[in-house]
Design an enzyme around this catalytic site. Structure first.
Site, PDB file in Angstrom:
ATOM      1  N   ASP A   1      -6.533  -6.924  -6.207  1.00 33.85           N
ATOM      2  CA  ASP A   1      -6.101  -7.763  -5.076  1.00 33.85           C
ATOM      3  C   ASP A   1      -7.205  -8.774  -4.751  1.00 33.85           C
ATOM      4  OD1 ASP A   1      -4.677  -8.759  -2.930  1.00 33.85           O
ATOM      5  OD2 ASP A   1      -5.346  -7.192  -1.553  1.00 33.85           O
TER       6      ASP A   1
ATOM      7  N   CYS B   1      -2.920 -14.090  -3.780  1.00 36.06           N
ATOM      8  CA  CYS B   1      -2.624 -14.581  -2.426  1.00 36.06           C
ATOM      9  C   CYS B   1      -2.896 -16.084  -2.329  1.00 36.06           C
ATOM     10  CB  CYS B   1      -3.418 -13.811  -1.377  1.00 36.06           C
ATOM     11  SG  CYS B   1      -5.190 -13.949  -1.581  1.00 36.06           S
TER      12      CYS B   1
ATOM     13  N   PHE C   1     -11.367  -5.034  -5.566  1.00 38.26           N
ATOM     14  CA  PHE C   1     -11.285  -5.954  -4.412  1.00 38.26           C
ATOM     15  C   PHE C   1     -10.736  -5.173  -3.208  1.00 38.26           C
ATOM     16  CE2 PHE C   1     -10.309  -8.458  -8.280  1.00 38.26           C
ATOM     17  CZ  PHE C   1     -11.340  -9.388  -8.264  1.00 38.26           C
TER      18      PHE C   1
ATOM     19  N   ARG D   1       0.837  -1.203   0.000  1.00 40.29           N
ATOM     20  CA  ARG D   1       0.000   0.000   0.000  1.00 40.29           C
ATOM     21  C   ARG D   1       0.867   1.246   0.000  1.00 40.29           C
ATOM     22  NH1 ARG D   1      -2.997  -2.651   4.779  1.00 40.29           N
ATOM     23  NH2 ARG D   1      -4.528  -3.920   3.689  1.00 40.29           N
TER      24      ARG D   1
ATOM     25  N   ASP E   1     -15.845  -3.481  -4.278  1.00 43.03           N
ATOM     26  CA  ASP E   1     -15.807  -4.800  -3.640  1.00 43.03           C
ATOM     27  C   ASP E   1     -17.220  -5.376  -3.718  1.00 43.03           C
ATOM     28  OD1 ASP E   1     -13.710  -6.215  -1.411  1.00 43.03           O
ATOM     29  OD2 ASP E   1     -15.805  -6.867  -1.301  1.00 43.03           O
TER      30      ASP E   1
HETATM   31  N1  SAH Z   1      -7.141  -5.254  -0.957  1.00 41.38           N
HETATM   32  C1  SAH Z   1      -7.782  -5.540   0.300  1.00 41.38           C
HETATM   33  C2  SAH Z   1      -7.946  -7.017   0.573  1.00 41.38           C
HETATM   34  C3  SAH Z   1      -8.710  -7.767  -0.480  1.00 41.38           C
HETATM   35  S1  SAH Z   1      -9.361  -9.302   0.045  1.00 41.38           S
HETATM   36  C4  SAH Z   1      -7.038  -4.828   1.423  1.00 41.38           C
HETATM   37  O1  SAH Z   1      -5.989  -4.224   1.171  1.00 41.38           O
HETATM   38  O2  SAH Z   1      -7.499  -4.886   2.554  1.00 41.38           O
HETATM   39  C5  SAH Z   1     -10.372  -9.742  -1.294  1.00 41.38           C
HETATM   40  C6  SAH Z   1     -11.684  -8.970  -1.375  1.00 41.38           C
HETATM   41  O3  SAH Z   1     -12.323  -9.387  -2.587  1.00 41.38           O
HETATM   42  C7  SAH Z   1     -12.696  -9.252  -0.278  1.00 41.38           C
HETATM   43  O4  SAH Z   1     -13.012  -8.044   0.353  1.00 41.38           O
HETATM   44  C8  SAH Z   1     -13.933  -9.823  -1.006  1.00 41.38           C
HETATM   45  O5  SAH Z   1     -15.155  -9.336  -0.479  1.00 41.38           O
HETATM   46  C9  SAH Z   1     -13.730  -9.317  -2.402  1.00 41.38           C
HETATM   47  N2  SAH Z   1     -14.363 -10.112  -3.481  1.00 41.38           N
HETATM   48  C10 SAH Z   1     -14.480 -11.461  -3.574  1.00 41.38           C
HETATM   49  N3  SAH Z   1     -15.044 -11.799  -4.751  1.00 41.38           N
HETATM   50  C11 SAH Z   1     -15.286 -10.652  -5.433  1.00 41.38           C
HETATM   51  C12 SAH Z   1     -15.829 -10.346  -6.699  1.00 41.38           C
HETATM   52  N4  SAH Z   1     -16.267 -11.311  -7.530  1.00 41.38           N
HETATM   53  N5  SAH Z   1     -15.919  -9.051  -7.071  1.00 41.38           N
HETATM   54  C13 SAH Z   1     -15.486  -8.058  -6.262  1.00 41.38           C
HETATM   55  N6  SAH Z   1     -14.955  -8.294  -5.036  1.00 41.38           N
HETATM   56  C14 SAH Z   1     -14.851  -9.565  -4.619  1.00 41.38           C
END
Ligand code: SAH
Length: 415
Positions: free
Chosen positions: A319, A359, A247, A231, A269
């Site tokens: 992500d 991840c 995401f 970040r 998200d």
């Molecule tokens: N970048 C974030 C962590 C991401 S975790 C940070 O820095 O904190 C992955 C995220 O993807 C989760 O919040 C989940 O709700 C979301 N997610 C899962 N499937 C998804 C989809 N099809 N479209 C959009 N978001 C999604």
């Protein structure tokens, strides 16, 4: 104590400090007199010996392909100060790495404040099956093995004794303990809440930015601490840019982009709860901001809809959650990574930047890079790698346990 004897030559990996004993490596199990059942209890401490009767170590027994997770090599029983000494070592490392920067009275530059860090990263801290994240004065413990569940109260006491900032301990293991394991006691709830922490009004500070941490309803222990350093890199590149944080969860990358001077930031998200928290976090840190938008939408649908409207960005962060949770899902996962990356690359303006992550532990960095390569080739843009990113220093990889490597990222310059 119950003794586990290995088949001949199966002691080699343990002698090289790999902490797992697979069930197929075991020749016989000799139960101690206290057992009524015909097998060890899940979570009990067992001593592991080679076929030649050498002591290899002591660890937690569990039903499954990993039958024993070694806690102490070369020991027959756990040393009396085991939990204290392991937690002390883990904390000392985080302090020495400069991650614990809590004293507001000493610090004038608010960016140097940090009270959010991972205290214990499983095998990476020689504690297989245990995760502990610290958010200000609260630690969240997550057990991935039945043994760690059995020992949760000793672990909590060791944290209270060794980590000065921690006053409260939440336990959150309902999603991480083996589904079928017969465990005693609650899998989730407060172990210690001396400060009567109000779960829904809780703030933690990462590099001077404040985040509402919701371990009750949130994912993992409430926050993705593993992206902290990445970040900070987004912050460096954000100035004057139109940014898409796909995401976004609770908006980690978005807050850094805003602090870095982004022109606009869109956070997306699929979870409405996550989007609500993004808005709370942006309002707390940037009450005057009018350049941030948060949308609850599916990533693939959002990107397709935006593209149809001709929308483009200077900087995109991708992500996604682990597309492959198991080895047999890797092929589909790679297709997923290719698809989402192709969609993102298409929407990057010439000279723009893509931060893309995986991840999935089961997808290694070469496979991930190949998926991103395929995405770039599919779209036909010239793409160069600027940075190769990984998990941060409070998520260390035990060199004898390469399975601990899971987070990888690429920063791409898209012509
Ligand atoms: N970048 C974030 C962590 C991401 S975790 C940070 O820095 O904190 C992955 C995220 O993807 C989760 O919040 C989940 O709700 C979301 N997610 C899962 N499937 C998804 C989809 N099809 N479209 C959009 N978001 C999604």
């Amino acid at each position: 104590m119950t003794t586990i004897y290995l088949k001949p030559h199966k002691e080699e990996s343990l002698k090289r400090f790999h902490p797992w004993v697979f069930s197929g490596a075991i020749s016989r199990v000799v139960l101690d007199a206290s057992h009524k059942a015909a097998a060890p209890e899940e979570g009990e401490l067992v001593c592991v010996r080679s076929a030649a009767n050498e002591t290899l170590g002591v660890g937690h027994w569990q039903v499954g392909s990993i039958a024993v997770r070694i806690l102490a090599f070369g020991e027959e029983t756990l040393p009396a100060d085991f939990w204290l000494s392991r937690i002390r070592a883990a904390y000392k490392m985080r302090v020495s790495l400069g991650l614990v920067r809590n004293d507001q009275s000493q610090i004038t530059n608010h960016q140097s404040l940090n009270n959010t860090f991972r205290l214990v990263h499983g095998e990476g801290d020689f504690l297989p099956g245990l995760i502990v994240d610290v958010y200000a004065e609260t630690a969240v413990i997550q057990a991935h093995s039945v043994g760690m569940h059995v020992n949760r109260k000793e672990i909590a006491q060791a944290i209270l004794d060794e980590v000065p900032q921690v006053k409260n301990i939440y336990y959150k293991s309902d999603d991480t303990l083996p589904f079928k394991a017969p465990v005693e006691g609650e899998k989730t709830g407060w172990l210690i809440n001396d400060q009567m922490v109000n779960d829904s009004e809780f703030w933690s500070i990462e590099n001077g930015l404040q985040f509402r941490i919701d371990w009750l309803r949130g994912q993992k222990t409430g926050f993705f601490i593993d992206q902290r350093e990445n970040r900070a890199l987004v912050e460096r590149y954000a100035k004057g840019k139109d940014v898409l944080n796909m995401f976004c969860y609770t908006g980690g990358f978005s807050l850094y982009a805003l602090r870095g001077g982004a022109k606009t930031v869109d956070s997306v998200d699929v979870s409405q709860k996550a989007i609500d928290l993004v808005n709370v976090n942006v309002a707390k840190n940037f009450p005057e901001a009018t350049n941030h938008t948060a949308v609850a939408a599916d990533a693939f649908e959002y990107l397709s809809a935006q593209k149809a409207q001709g929308r483009t960005y200077d900087l995109i962060i991708l992500d996604p959650p682990a597309f492959a949770k198991h080895r047999d899902a890797v092929k589909n996962a790679l297709r997923g990574y290719q698809r989402i990356n192709a969609k993102a690359i298409e929407m990057i303006r010439p000279g723009g930047i893509l931060f893309t992550f995986s991840c999935s532990q089961a997808v290694d960095k070469e496979a991930f890079r190949l998926a991103v390569f395929s995405a770039a080739a599919q779209v036909g843009r010239k793409v160069r790698i600027l940075h190769q990113l990984h998990q941060p220093q409070d998520h260390p990889i035990n060199i004898y346990h390469p399975e601990g490597e899971y987070l990888k990222g690429l920063v791409l310059y898209v012509e």
